[in-house]
Write an enzyme that holds these catalytic residues in place. Structure first.
Site, PDB file in Angstrom:
ATOM      1  N   GLU A  91      -5.112  -5.350  10.593  1.00 17.52           N
ATOM      2  CA  GLU A  91      -4.116  -4.301  10.785  1.00 17.52           C
ATOM      3  C   GLU A  91      -4.376  -3.590  12.114  1.00 17.52           C
ATOM      4  O   GLU A  91      -5.198  -2.664  12.172  1.00 17.52           O
ATOM      5  CB  GLU A  91      -4.206  -3.285   9.643  1.00 17.52           C
ATOM      6  CG  GLU A  91      -3.955  -3.895   8.278  1.00 17.52           C
ATOM      7  CD  GLU A  91      -3.364  -2.886   7.319  1.00 17.52           C
ATOM      8  OE1 GLU A  91      -2.288  -3.142   6.804  1.00 17.52           O
ATOM      9  OE2 GLU A  91      -3.972  -1.826   7.131  1.00 17.52           O
ATOM     10  N   LYS A 133      -0.003   4.265  -0.136  1.00 15.21           N
ATOM     11  CA  LYS A 133      -0.652   5.435   0.499  1.00 15.21           C
ATOM     12  C   LYS A 133      -0.514   6.664  -0.415  1.00 15.21           C
ATOM     13  O   LYS A 133      -0.500   6.518  -1.631  1.00 15.21           O
ATOM     14  CB  LYS A 133      -0.066   5.682   1.879  1.00 15.21           C
ATOM     15  CG  LYS A 133       0.049   4.416   2.730  1.00 15.21           C
ATOM     16  CD  LYS A 133       0.337   4.707   4.166  1.00 15.21           C
ATOM     17  CE  LYS A 133       0.647   3.417   4.894  1.00 15.21           C
ATOM     18  NZ  LYS A 133       0.366   3.479   6.303  1.00 15.21           N
ATOM     19  N   GLU A 180      -6.619   4.341   8.072  1.00 10.31           N
ATOM     20  CA  GLU A 180      -6.420   5.777   7.803  1.00 10.31           C
ATOM     21  C   GLU A 180      -7.666   6.378   7.170  1.00 10.31           C
ATOM     22  O   GLU A 180      -7.988   7.540   7.400  1.00 10.31           O
ATOM     23  CB  GLU A 180      -5.178   5.967   6.911  1.00 10.31           C
ATOM     24  CG  GLU A 180      -3.905   5.733   7.699  1.00 10.31           C
ATOM     25  CD  GLU A 180      -2.723   5.253   6.881  1.00 10.31           C
ATOM     26  OE1 GLU A 180      -2.767   5.335   5.635  1.00 10.31           O
ATOM     27  OE2 GLU A 180      -1.743   4.787   7.496  1.00 10.31           O
ATOM     28  N   SER A 235       3.654  -2.415  10.224  1.00 12.11           N
ATOM     29  CA  SER A 235       5.121  -2.391  10.345  1.00 12.11           C
ATOM     30  C   SER A 235       5.782  -3.715   9.942  1.00 12.11           C
ATOM     31  O   SER A 235       6.741  -4.149  10.574  1.00 12.11           O
ATOM     32  CB  SER A 235       5.530  -1.971  11.759  1.00 12.11           C
ATOM     33  OG  SER A 235       5.035  -0.670  12.046  1.00 12.11           O
ATOM     34  N   GLY A 251       2.543   2.034  10.699  1.00 18.41           N
ATOM     35  CA  GLY A 251       3.452   3.167  10.546  1.00 18.41           C
ATOM     36  C   GLY A 251       4.163   3.557  11.828  1.00 18.41           C
ATOM     37  O   GLY A 251       4.770   4.623  11.906  1.00 18.41           O
ATOM     38  N   ASN A 278       0.866  -1.183   0.000  1.00 19.65           N
ATOM     39  CA  ASN A 278       0.000   0.000   0.000  1.00 19.65           C
ATOM     40  C   ASN A 278       0.898   1.227   0.000  1.00 19.65           C
ATOM     41  O   ASN A 278       1.550   1.513   0.996  1.00 19.65           O
ATOM     42  CB  ASN A 278      -0.885  -0.036   1.257  1.00 19.65           C
ATOM     43  CG  ASN A 278      -1.637   1.266   1.473  1.00 19.65           C
ATOM     44  OD1 ASN A 278      -1.802   2.071   0.552  1.00 19.65           O
ATOM     45  ND2 ASN A 278      -2.114   1.485   2.705  1.00 19.65           N
ATOM     46  N   HIS A 315      -9.316   0.809   5.081  1.00 16.60           N
ATOM     47  CA  HIS A 315      -8.023   1.016   5.766  1.00 16.60           C
ATOM     48  C   HIS A 315      -8.243   1.951   6.955  1.00 16.60           C
ATOM     49  O   HIS A 315      -9.036   2.889   6.880  1.00 16.60           O
ATOM     50  CB  HIS A 315      -7.017   1.606   4.783  1.00 16.60           C
ATOM     51  CG  HIS A 315      -5.612   1.602   5.302  1.00 16.60           C
ATOM     52  ND1 HIS A 315      -5.172   2.533   6.217  1.00 16.60           N
ATOM     53  CD2 HIS A 315      -4.566   0.771   5.061  1.00 16.60           C
ATOM     54  CE1 HIS A 315      -3.909   2.270   6.504  1.00 16.60           C
ATOM     55  NE2 HIS A 315      -3.513   1.207   5.823  1.00 16.60           N
TER      56      HIS A 315
HETATM   57  C1  PEP Z   1      -0.601  -0.102   5.861  1.00 15.93           C
HETATM   58  O1  PEP Z   1      -0.578   1.002   5.368  1.00 15.93           O
HETATM   59  O2  PEP Z   1      -1.514  -0.877   5.567  1.00 15.93           O
HETATM   60  C2  PEP Z   1       0.468  -0.496   6.776  1.00 15.93           C
HETATM   61  C3  PEP Z   1       0.392  -1.664   7.369  1.00 15.93           C
HETATM   62  O3  PEP Z   1       1.501   0.393   6.971  1.00 15.93           O
HETATM   63  P1  PEP Z   1       2.956   0.091   7.627  1.00 15.93           P
HETATM   64  O4  PEP Z   1       3.441  -1.191   7.000  1.00 15.93           O
HETATM   65  O5  PEP Z   1       3.785   1.259   7.231  1.00 15.93           O
HETATM   66  O6  PEP Z   1       2.757  -0.055   9.085  1.00 15.93           O
END
Ligand code: PEP
Length: 255
Positions: free
Chosen positions: A169, A13, A99, A215, A175, A11, A97
């Site tokens: 997630e 973003k 976010e 992460s 992040g 992803n 997601h």
């Molecule tokens: C994501 O954006 O779905 C995500 C898991 O981000 P990160 O790997 O940066 O934590």
């Protein structure tokens, strides 16, 4: 014995202009040309979909979008529909997601409409669920996830749901550099699969791929992928660099 095919999804973003996306996707396809036994997807920003689609043609990497709107067309300024994403070359779409839930007012109800629209357009939805840190601290992880799953998947039949993937997630791991421990991730993935079993039956539950996101990096992917109910990863930050993302995709050889 599971027959679920692993999937590593990136992803991007709101990162990368069209030229940057073109360069990153071009470098990635070079690096992963030998990857076998794994599905790979990248989800660039909407502006770069057609550019990246051209780069991915005849490669093992599929294209995904990060969002869609549930109507096919109309006076919905700024939105993009399922058929439009298909016409841009997308096979997958990320839905719900954290976010988008946090900054753009997405709810389980809008997530449900988007999943339905994605499936109707022939897109494979990657449905994101996860608890916040305060919800985990308050011991509400399972009840929050049950609610997100129950409401997000409302009215869907097992047949309609079949192509979909779930991405667990934990919001506190996205992040932040913090990853759920293997025990925490496996516990939740098993719970999600048992939810799917109750909702859609054992066959669908056993066949559905549940990705972990939060992460993920080259250093932790092998450990996560070794767990019985983790079928892949949704990778944010570490998918932006072709070297790092390729290392994650090649996790088996690193283990
Ligand atoms: C994501 O954006 O779905 C995500 C898991 O981000 P990160 O790997 O940066 O934590």
């Amino acid at each position: 014995m599971t027959t679920r095919r692993p999937m590593i999804a990136g992803n991007w973003k709101m990162y990368k202009t069209c030229p940057e996306a073109e360069e990153t996707a071009g470098a990635l396809v070079q690096k992963i040309s030998d990857a076998a036994g794994v599905d790979i997807m990248i989800a660039p920003p909407a502006t770069a979909l057609t550019t990246v689609s051209r780069i991915l043609r005849d490669t093992p990497v599929d294209l995904g979008a990060q969002n869609l709107f549930w109507e096919d067309e109309g006076a919905y300024t700024g939105e993009v529909s399922g058929p439009m994403l298909v016409s841009a070359g997308c096979r997958y779409v990320i839905i719900g997601h954290s976010e988008r839930r946090q900054y753009f007012g997405e709810t389980d109800e809008t997530v449900n409409r988007k999943i339905t629209a994605a499936l109707a357009a022939g897109l494979i939805p990657v449905i994101c669920v996860g608890e916040t840190e305060s919800e985990r601290d308050a011991d509400k992880t399972f009840s929050i996830l049950d609610k997100q799953m129950e409401n997000g998947l409302k009215r869907l039949t097992a047949d309609a749901f079949k192509p979909a993937l779930i991405a667990y997630e934990p919001v506190w791991a996205i992040g932040t550099g913090r990853t759920a421990t293997p025990e925490q991730a496996q516990e939740v993935h098993a719970r999600l699969r048992s939810f799917l079993e109750k909702r859609f039956g054992a066959e669908t539950a056993e066949a559905t791929r549940i990705l972990y996101g939060g992460s993920v990096k080259p250093e932790n992917i092998s450990e996560l992928m070794a767990l019985p109910d983790i079928d892949g990863a949704l990778v944010g930050g570490a998918s932006l660099k072709p070297d790092t993302f390729s290392e994650i995709i090649h996790y088996k050889s690193a283990s």
